[in-house]
Design a protein around this motif. Structure first.
Motif, PDB file in Angstrom:
ATOM      1  N   ILE A 178       7.457  -3.610  -0.878  1.00 22.97           N
ATOM      2  CA  ILE A 178       7.795  -2.057  -1.138  1.00 22.97           C
ATOM      3  C   ILE A 178       7.811  -2.165  -2.960  1.00 22.97           C
ATOM      4  O   ILE A 178       7.533  -1.515  -3.581  1.00 22.97           O
ATOM      5  N   ARG A 179       9.117  -3.071  -3.262  1.00 16.05           N
ATOM      6  CA  ARG A 179       9.403  -3.191  -4.532  1.00 16.05           C
ATOM      7  C   ARG A 179       8.322  -3.585  -5.363  1.00 16.05           C
ATOM      8  O   ARG A 179       7.838  -2.855  -6.574  1.00 16.05           O
ATOM      9  N   GLU A 180       7.548  -4.452  -5.048  1.00  8.00           N
ATOM     10  CA  GLU A 180       6.255  -5.000  -5.610  1.00  8.00           C
ATOM     11  C   GLU A 180       5.172  -3.774  -5.815  1.00  8.00           C
ATOM     12  O   GLU A 180       4.740  -3.402  -6.919  1.00  8.00           O
ATOM     13  N   GLU A 202      12.043  -9.258   3.191  1.00  4.05           N
ATOM     14  CA  GLU A 202      10.492  -9.451   2.798  1.00  4.05           C
ATOM     15  C   GLU A 202       9.854  -7.865   2.643  1.00  4.05           C
ATOM     16  O   GLU A 202       9.074  -7.980   1.856  1.00  4.05           O
ATOM     17  N   GLU A 203      10.272  -7.088   3.582  1.00  5.60           N
ATOM     18  CA  GLU A 203       9.511  -5.585   3.560  1.00  5.60           C
ATOM     19  C   GLU A 203      10.155  -4.979   2.203  1.00  5.60           C
ATOM     20  O   GLU A 203       9.240  -4.342   1.630  1.00  5.60           O
ATOM     21  N   GLU A 231       6.348  -1.153  -8.609  1.00  6.12           N
ATOM     22  CA  GLU A 231       6.211  -1.529  -9.755  1.00  6.12           C
ATOM     23  C   GLU A 231       4.872  -1.597 -10.242  1.00  6.12           C
ATOM     24  O   GLU A 231       4.582  -1.409 -11.585  1.00  6.12           O
ATOM     25  N   ASN A 232       3.827  -1.294  -9.351  1.00  2.76           N
ATOM     26  CA  ASN A 232       2.440  -1.179  -9.770  1.00  2.76           C
ATOM     27  C   ASN A 232       1.873   0.204  -9.389  1.00  2.76           C
ATOM     28  O   ASN A 232       0.603   0.222  -9.584  1.00  2.76           O
ATOM     29  N   CYS A 233       2.286   1.135  -8.911  1.00  2.45           N
ATOM     30  CA  CYS A 233       2.204   2.411  -8.436  1.00  2.45           C
ATOM     31  C   CYS A 233       2.850   3.620  -8.998  1.00  2.45           C
ATOM     32  O   CYS A 233       4.070   3.718  -8.665  1.00  2.45           O
ATOM     33  N   THR A 234       2.239   4.156 -10.118  1.00  2.19           N
ATOM     34  CA  THR A 234       2.924   5.517 -10.528  1.00  2.19           C
ATOM     35  C   THR A 234       3.308   6.594  -9.490  1.00  2.19           C
ATOM     36  O   THR A 234       4.320   6.882  -9.644  1.00  2.19           O
ATOM     37  N   ASP A 235       2.310   6.773  -8.537  1.00  2.00           N
ATOM     38  CA  ASP A 235       2.611   8.014  -7.710  1.00  2.00           C
ATOM     39  C   ASP A 235       3.937   7.410  -6.798  1.00  2.00           C
ATOM     40  O   ASP A 235       4.796   8.129  -6.733  1.00  2.00           O
ATOM     41  N   CYS A 236       3.830   6.234  -6.455  1.00  2.00           N
ATOM     42  CA  CYS A 236       5.150   5.939  -5.532  1.00  2.00           C
ATOM     43  C   CYS A 236       6.231   5.827  -6.388  1.00  2.00           C
ATOM     44  O   CYS A 236       7.316   5.949  -5.665  1.00  2.00           O
ATOM     45  N   GLY A 280       0.902  -1.175  -0.083  1.00  2.00           N
ATOM     46  CA  GLY A 280       0.062  -0.087  -0.212  1.00  2.00           C
ATOM     47  C   GLY A 280       0.700   1.225  -0.059  1.00  2.00           C
ATOM     48  O   GLY A 280       1.833   1.073   0.410  1.00  2.00           O
ATOM     49  N   CYS A 281       0.261   2.338  -0.425  1.00  4.87           N
ATOM     50  CA  CYS A 281       1.108   3.660  -0.391  1.00  4.87           C
ATOM     51  C   CYS A 281       1.414   4.086   0.703  1.00  4.87           C
ATOM     52  O   CYS A 281       2.497   4.654   0.755  1.00  4.87           O
ATOM     53  N   ASP A 282       0.701   4.076   1.929  1.00  6.29           N
ATOM     54  CA  ASP A 282       0.981   4.666   3.174  1.00  6.29           C
ATOM     55  C   ASP A 282       2.103   3.751   3.664  1.00  6.29           C
ATOM     56  O   ASP A 282       3.140   4.734   3.905  1.00  6.29           O
ATOM     57  N   LYS A 283       2.428   2.744   3.479  1.00  6.96           N
ATOM     58  CA  LYS A 283       3.750   2.141   3.971  1.00  6.96           C
ATOM     59  C   LYS A 283       4.828   2.100   3.189  1.00  6.96           C
ATOM     60  O   LYS A 283       5.826   2.696   3.667  1.00  6.96           O
ATOM     61  N   ALA A 284       4.589   2.373   1.790  1.00  8.20           N
ATOM     62  CA  ALA A 284       5.581   2.289   0.835  1.00  8.20           C
ATOM     63  C   ALA A 284       6.197   3.878   1.096  1.00  8.20           C
ATOM     64  O   ALA A 284       7.491   4.028   1.082  1.00  8.20           O
TER      65      ALA A 284
END
Length: 79
Positions: A29-31, A24-25, A34-39, A5-9
């Protein structure tokens, strides 16, 4: 693994950039990146800033500037 999720990233971005997260964390975040343009855009900015700071820390002051600073310090120490 799952999308963190964005908040944790965004919260863990600094640690992610400096490889300070457990594998693991970091993978979560890497995953997410890869899927969130903003982050991923924030990550790109973070990478650029981190690299700029690294380069700035490697630079040294010119000898003339060092001499002037030392002269000023010594003049204040006498007072």
């Amino acid at each position: 693994m799952g999308d963190c999720g964005c908040d944790k990233a965004k919260k863990d971005l600094e640690e992610y950039l400096h490889n300070e997260l457990c594998s693991e964390e970091a993978a979560d975040i890497r995953e997410h990146m890869e899927n969130c343009t903003d982050c991923s855009d924030e990550l790109k900015v973070g990478v650029v800033l981190t690299e700029a700071v690294k380069r700035a820390c490697e630079e040294t002051a010119p000898e003339q500037l060092k001499a002037e600073v030392l002269l000023q310090i010594r003049s204040y120490q006498k007072h």
